[in-house]
Design an enzyme around this catalytic site. Structure first.
Site, PDB file in Angstrom:
ATOM      1  N   SER A 263       0.802  -1.237   0.000  1.00  0.00           N
ATOM      2  CA  SER A 263       0.000   0.000   0.000  1.00  0.00           C
ATOM      3  C   SER A 263       0.829   1.277   0.000  1.00  0.00           C
ATOM      4  CB  SER A 263      -0.936   0.017   1.208  1.00  0.00           C
ATOM      5  OG  SER A 263      -2.033  -0.812   0.958  1.00  0.00           O
TER       6      SER A 263
ATOM      7  N   LYS B 169       0.468   3.347  -2.982  1.00  0.00           N
ATOM      8  CA  LYS B 169      -0.709   4.214  -3.140  1.00  0.00           C
ATOM      9  C   LYS B 169      -0.322   5.681  -3.001  1.00  0.00           C
ATOM     10  CE  LYS B 169      -3.809   0.736  -1.103  1.00  0.00           C
ATOM     11  NZ  LYS B 169      -4.551   0.353   0.108  1.00  0.00           N
TER      12      LYS B 169
ATOM     13  N   TYR C 156      -3.641  -2.929 -10.257  1.00  0.00           N
ATOM     14  CA  TYR C 156      -3.402  -2.527  -8.861  1.00  0.00           C
ATOM     15  C   TYR C 156      -2.482  -3.532  -8.150  1.00  0.00           C
ATOM     16  CZ  TYR C 156      -4.580  -2.283  -3.869  1.00  0.00           C
ATOM     17  OH  TYR C 156      -4.508  -2.252  -2.502  1.00  0.00           O
TER      18      TYR C 156
ATOM     19  N   TYR D 267      -4.649   3.694   8.075  1.00  0.00           N
ATOM     20  CA  TYR D 267      -5.947   3.024   8.192  1.00  0.00           C
ATOM     21  C   TYR D 267      -6.637   3.360   9.501  1.00  0.00           C
ATOM     22  CZ  TYR D 267      -3.637   0.752   4.411  1.00  0.00           C
ATOM     23  OH  TYR D 267      -2.946   0.535   3.275  1.00  0.00           O
TER      24      TYR D 267
ATOM     25  N   VAL E  62       1.172  -3.659   3.868  1.00  0.00           N
ATOM     26  CA  VAL E  62       1.146  -4.963   4.557  1.00  0.00           C
ATOM     27  C   VAL E  62       2.431  -5.774   4.362  1.00  0.00           C
ATOM     28  CG1 VAL E  62      -1.361  -5.303   4.729  1.00  0.00           C
ATOM     29  CG2 VAL E  62      -0.157  -6.056   2.678  1.00  0.00           C
TER      30      VAL E  62
HETATM   31  N1  GLN Z   1      -2.061  -5.169  -2.047  1.00  0.00           N
HETATM   32  C1  GLN Z   1      -2.614  -5.142  -0.739  1.00  0.00           C
HETATM   33  C2  GLN Z   1      -4.117  -5.311  -0.776  1.00  0.00           C
HETATM   34  O1  GLN Z   1      -4.757  -4.719  -1.567  1.00  0.00           O
HETATM   35  C3  GLN Z   1      -2.250  -3.854  -0.099  1.00  0.00           C
HETATM   36  C4  GLN Z   1      -2.843  -3.681   1.265  1.00  0.00           C
HETATM   37  C5  GLN Z   1      -1.951  -2.959   2.212  1.00  0.00           C
HETATM   38  O2  GLN Z   1      -0.738  -2.876   2.027  1.00  0.00           O
HETATM   39  N2  GLN Z   1      -2.525  -2.469   3.295  1.00  0.00           N
HETATM   40  O3  GLN Z   1      -4.689  -6.047  -0.028  1.00  0.00           O
END
Ligand code: GLN
Length: 313
Positions: free
Chosen positions: A72, A75, A197, A249, A267
């Site tokens: 993430s 992003k 993505y 989050y 993650v």
């Molecule tokens: N690629 C992961 C997902 O979409 C990214 C989530 C994350 O890093 N929080 O579940």
């Protein structure tokens, strides 16, 4: 009045070494992400931390030369690209409010008729990816090249094995993409957006790469490592604001309380934090807390912020 405390590279190196010692008792208390099978294979005992400062210095400790999955954290760079490409247009499709729910939450998206709360929850990030897909043939390459430019070169790259592993198990993200499509907030086929993505999330980099790549957010959008302005100053403020309010989050509030810096997690166990006018800090430790943020990484950043007093608060 708070005294400004300039930190030399020498003192930063000592501090990072101290932090690496201090965090040791916290290993074993979190859990490596396993819903993406390939991520479950990562060695949970890894720890790396790097700081890039405004004068171009870079200090690091631990596993700082080993690429890990940014997930993430990509992003953040995708949002920068959307702002660079289309100005404020992206905000007509994605909000700027904290969600207070897990990153892959579905119910709130349905209740709010396909309007994602912010660009850092998966629904918002899928919308940003869709937005970029309308402009370039390959979003993951665009994001990777942008990270490279911001950092002035990186040692990582796209990990095809992680990408394939996530694509094969992206049930939740496919559900989210379909809800977005139902509400006309995607212009491409939901499966194509999810695949793009997942590839974007599978970009790997080291903490050194990541700290340098985020450094422009601490210095008005200028990359000292590539010698170019990568993001307009007005967007730097906005991106930092969205990180501060939505970057971690459903524990964004407690992270702000503990660390006091805008940050973005993934993650894969990485976190990148911005100290405007000072530098960028990246940390990697794969075990996650319940919100999906690196447990040890958060502790490391808390100790770092307490000692440097780098804070926007
Ligand atoms: N690629 C992961 C997902 O979409 C990214 C989530 C994350 O890093 N929080 O579940």
């Amino acid at each position: 009045m708070r005294e400004p405390r300039p930190f030399t590279a020498y003192r930063l190196k000592d501090l990072l070494s101290d932090i690496a010692e201090h965090v040791r008792p916290a290993f074993g208390k979190g859990k490596v992400a396993d819903y993406i099978p390939e991520l479950a294979k990562v060695d949970a005992s890894k720890f790396g931390m790097a700081v890039a400062t405004l004068d171009g210095a870079e200090v690091a400790v631990g596993d700082a030369d080993e690429p890990f999955s940014l997930q993430s954290i990509t992003k953040l760079f995708a949002l920068e690209l959307a702002l660079n490409r289309g100005g404020d247009e992206i905000w007509t499709r994605v909000g700027k409010e904290p969600s207070g729910t897990p990153f892959n939450h579905l119910a709130i998206l349905e209740a709010e008729r396909g309007a994602p709360r912010n660009p850092f929850v998966n629904a918002g990030a899928l919308t940003v990816t869709d937005y970029l897909m309308a402009r370039v043939p390959d979003v993951s390459t665009l994001v990777l090249e942008y990270i490279r430019t911001c950092a002035g070169g990186i040692t990582g790259g796209l990990d095809e094995t992680v990408a394939a592993s996530e694509m094969a198990t992206a049930y939740q993200n496919r559900a989210i993409a379909n809800i977005l499509r139902v509400h006309n907030n995607l212009t491409h086929a939901p499966d194509a957006v999810v695949d793009a993505y997942c590839r974007q999330c599978a970009i790997a980099a080291t903490v050194r790469d990541l700290a340098r790549a985020a450094l422009p957010l601490a210095m008005d959008g200028f990359s000292i490592h590539s010698g170019e302005t990568v993001l307009a100053q007005r967007n730097v403020r906005r991106v930092n604001a969205v990180m501060m309010t939505c970057g971690m989050y459903d524990s964004t509030g407690s992270f702000a309380y503990r660390v006091g810096l805008p940050a973005k997690s993934g993650v894969g166990g990485g976190i990148v934090a911005i100290a405007p006018g000072q530098g960028a800090i990246a940390v990697w430790s794969p075990e996650l807390d319940r919100a999906g943020n690196s447990l040890v990484g958060t502790i490391a950043l808390e100790i770092f912020a307490q000692n440097t007093r780098w804070s926007i608060l």
